[in-house]
Scaffold this motif. Sequence first.
Motif, PDB file in Angstrom:
ATOM      1  N   GLN A 244       0.833  -1.203   0.000  1.00 39.05           N
ATOM      2  CA  GLN A 244       0.000   0.000   0.000  1.00 39.05           C
ATOM      3  C   GLN A 244       0.873   1.261   0.000  1.00 39.05           C
ATOM      4  O   GLN A 244       0.578   2.233  -0.715  1.00 39.05           O
ATOM      5  N   GLN A 245       1.941   1.248   0.777  1.00 41.32           N
ATOM      6  CA  GLN A 245       2.812   2.419   0.813  1.00 41.32           C
ATOM      7  C   GLN A 245       3.514   2.638  -0.533  1.00 41.32           C
ATOM      8  O   GLN A 245       3.722   3.782  -0.953  1.00 41.32           O
ATOM      9  N   ILE A 246       3.885   1.549  -1.196  1.00 41.01           N
ATOM     10  CA  ILE A 246       4.493   1.686  -2.525  1.00 41.01           C
ATOM     11  C   ILE A 246       3.500   2.309  -3.488  1.00 41.01           C
ATOM     12  O   ILE A 246       3.843   3.222  -4.267  1.00 41.01           O
ATOM     13  N   ILE A 247       2.251   1.854  -3.444  1.00 39.51           N
ATOM     14  CA  ILE A 247       1.211   2.409  -4.321  1.00 39.51           C
ATOM     15  C   ILE A 247       0.968   3.885  -4.005  1.00 39.51           C
ATOM     16  O   ILE A 247       0.838   4.719  -4.914  1.00 39.51           O
ATOM     17  N   ASP A 248       0.918   4.220  -2.712  1.00 31.60           N
ATOM     18  CA  ASP A 248       0.700   5.621  -2.323  1.00 31.60           C
ATOM     19  C   ASP A 248       1.831   6.513  -2.823  1.00 31.60           C
ATOM     20  O   ASP A 248       1.601   7.634  -3.306  1.00 31.60           O
ATOM     21  N   THR A 249       3.072   6.025  -2.711  1.00 27.69           N
ATOM     22  CA  THR A 249       4.207   6.804  -3.195  1.00 27.69           C
ATOM     23  C   THR A 249       4.168   6.937  -4.708  1.00 27.69           C
ATOM     24  O   THR A 249       4.440   8.026  -5.258  1.00 27.69           O
ATOM     25  N   ALA A 250       3.837   5.863  -5.415  1.00 31.22           N
ATOM     26  CA  ALA A 250       3.730   5.928  -6.869  1.00 31.22           C
ATOM     27  C   ALA A 250       2.683   6.955  -7.281  1.00 31.22           C
ATOM     28  O   ALA A 250       2.880   7.715  -8.254  1.00 31.22           O
ATOM     29  N   LEU A 251       1.578   7.004  -6.547  1.00 32.86           N
ATOM     30  CA  LEU A 251       0.519   7.972  -6.851  1.00 32.86           C
ATOM     31  C   LEU A 251       1.018   9.404  -6.675  1.00 32.86           C
ATOM     32  O   LEU A 251       0.725  10.292  -7.495  1.00 32.86           O
ATOM     33  N   LYS A 252       1.822   9.641  -5.626  1.00 33.97           N
ATOM     34  CA  LYS A 252       2.362  10.986  -5.391  1.00 33.97           C
ATOM     35  C   LYS A 252       3.243  11.449  -6.544  1.00 33.97           C
ATOM     36  O   LYS A 252       3.285  12.639  -6.872  1.00 33.97           O
ATOM     37  N   PHE A 253       3.954  10.499  -7.157  1.00 32.45           N
ATOM     38  CA  PHE A 253       4.913  10.857  -8.204  1.00 32.45           C
ATOM     39  C   PHE A 253       4.400  10.493  -9.600  1.00 32.45           C
ATOM     40  O   PHE A 253       5.178  10.332 -10.532  1.00 32.45           O
ATOM     41  N   ASN A 254       3.083  10.383  -9.703  1.00 32.93           N
ATOM     42  CA  ASN A 254       2.413  10.182 -10.998  1.00 32.93           C
ATOM     43  C   ASN A 254       2.930   8.955 -11.752  1.00 32.93           C
ATOM     44  O   ASN A 254       3.167   9.011 -12.965  1.00 32.93           O
ATOM     45  N   ARG A 255       3.089   7.880 -11.030  1.00 33.50           N
ATOM     46  CA  ARG A 255       3.506   6.628 -11.657  1.00 33.50           C
ATOM     47  C   ARG A 255       2.361   5.614 -11.609  1.00 33.50           C
ATOM     48  O   ARG A 255       1.591   5.573 -10.653  1.00 33.50           O
ATOM     49  N   LYS A 256       2.275   4.810 -12.644  1.00 32.68           N
ATOM     50  CA  LYS A 256       1.349   3.687 -12.669  1.00 32.68           C
ATOM     51  C   LYS A 256       2.051   2.444 -12.120  1.00 32.68           C
ATOM     52  O   LYS A 256       3.260   2.279 -12.304  1.00 32.68           O
ATOM     53  N   CYS A 257       1.301   1.581 -11.466  1.00 33.39           N
ATOM     54  CA  CYS A 257       1.871   0.392 -10.839  1.00 33.39           C
ATOM     55  C   CYS A 257       1.507  -0.871 -11.608  1.00 33.39           C
ATOM     56  O   CYS A 257       0.340  -1.063 -11.985  1.00 33.39           O
TER      57      CYS A 257
END
Length: 580
Positions: A244-257
Amino acid sequence: MEKKALQSIKGNLRIIPLGGLGEIGKNLTVFESDNEIIIIDCGVAFPEGDMLGIDAVIPDTTYLTMNAKKIKGIFLTHGHEDHIGALPYFLKDIDVPIYGTKLTIALVEKKLEEHNLKDRVSLQVVDYGTVIVTNDFFVEFIRTNHSIADAAALAIKTPAGMVIHTGDFKVDFTPIDGLPIDLTRFAELSEEGVLLLMADSTNAEKKGFTMSERTVGRTFDELFANIKGRAIVATFSSNIHRVQQIIDTALKFNRKCVICGRSMVNVVDIATQLGYMKNTEDVIIDIEDMDDYPPEELCIITTGSQGEPMSALTRMAISTHRQIDIIKGDTVIVSASPIPGNEKPIAKMINELFKKGANVIYKSISEVHVSGHACEEELKIIQSIVKPKYFLPVHGEYKHLVRNKDIALKLGMDEENIFIIENGDVLSFGPEGVGVEEKVTAGNILIDGLGVGDVGNIVLRDRKHLSEDGLIIVVMTIDLDTGALLAGPDIISRGFVYMREAEDLMTAIREVAREALLATEESKRKHDWSLKKSNIRDAIHEYVYAQTKRNPMVLPIIMEVSMTGEAPSECILPEQGEEE
């Protein structure tokens, strides 16, 4: 151990670990009264380095099979493989209900579905605070923190008194889900009186406190701010708070997972369906759509943090993954600590990633992982709150158990009230006293493919011998009536030397085999086939070692043919275990 009569204990209780003591993994503990048995956890362990070809190790449950009618249920502390992984094998023989928290039961359900056992097993979801009652046991689930959601300690009211089993835990006051360990309930139970505390020992050697899971999220934010290409993060699939934290960080930096790895996909799907993961719909994309995005807009969340040979990250590192290859400019974050025994595979994988041009970040150079187990100060907190009369360190290698004992001694507990026992030992409580009784059957059952328990010490010894020294097969045909050599000896070599480059050696071995056979024919025991095989094997062993200083396995195969028209006999093959 001599027992001292205790008036405060009214009934009998036997605690029998069948796995998890003196080792990491394979956790299974039996609680037995006069009439009933309950089981705490049922897990697997990683095979050790000398267990060649073995996929997993499970506890020997012979004792439970013998007492199957007494078993009232299996109670699970959490959903890690070392606590639930052996269930499919155990439940093939024994049908009992399973109790656990919501995520734990969902993971078990998926596992049993893969083994076609889902429909015949009763799975019961339990909320924190719920008490499951049998005739002799009252089992309450208490909220704790660990590296997986829905972890629980168990408060077990037994005929002898209250026992608290912490499960795997740490004290995290700022967990990702906002639900810290319920220390208040531990204190309430302490007021009622606790006979025995069984506490996680994995991190007992480590000073201080285990850091909160949130610290990893801050590290991810700092790292992602400087990553120019793809971000590839490997972690345990079960650690949904980390994911979840990886997804949240990806969202902050406009990355798709992209979710990669079978177990990772399964756990993320389950966690999302149960509501344990959020903000996934707009962030997670299918692996097939990955090429639609530039590298700086991608984050790949994958399995393989332990360097497993078939894991997604390892296959990426050696260019055998079907859809993803490591390219220059990738940043790979290994967000895990090595499980004991996995250090070399992880180091090898990291080296391969560097060779591919990736920037690799791992725990020894950045805070990309925190443990899910309590360190010394947290173990002191639990001891001080619970105030048990007796203490049993669990879950860890022997050194971890001893260290946990030392912590209890520092807090003033009497040494005679602390027990360090091994798998199979019986710790008994009753009116006649407390002590360690006789051992029951305990050990390892090895899983190799679909085989359960059909690989033992002899097979492992042979595999080790073959892996280290190779194999020489000697094939010859003998006249059934006269004992004369009709064909051969033919020599087949595997894993010893390349035959085309050692023709002189093969010719010499052939001659040694022929001479050994003829020497037997000239003896009074010329029809003793066992003697023939033994003489041939010994002669070849002696010659090969003298010439090469190697000791390959030698398998003589003798075929008998009747020249008078009688049917030939079958090949005379060596028995398994003959090669000693």
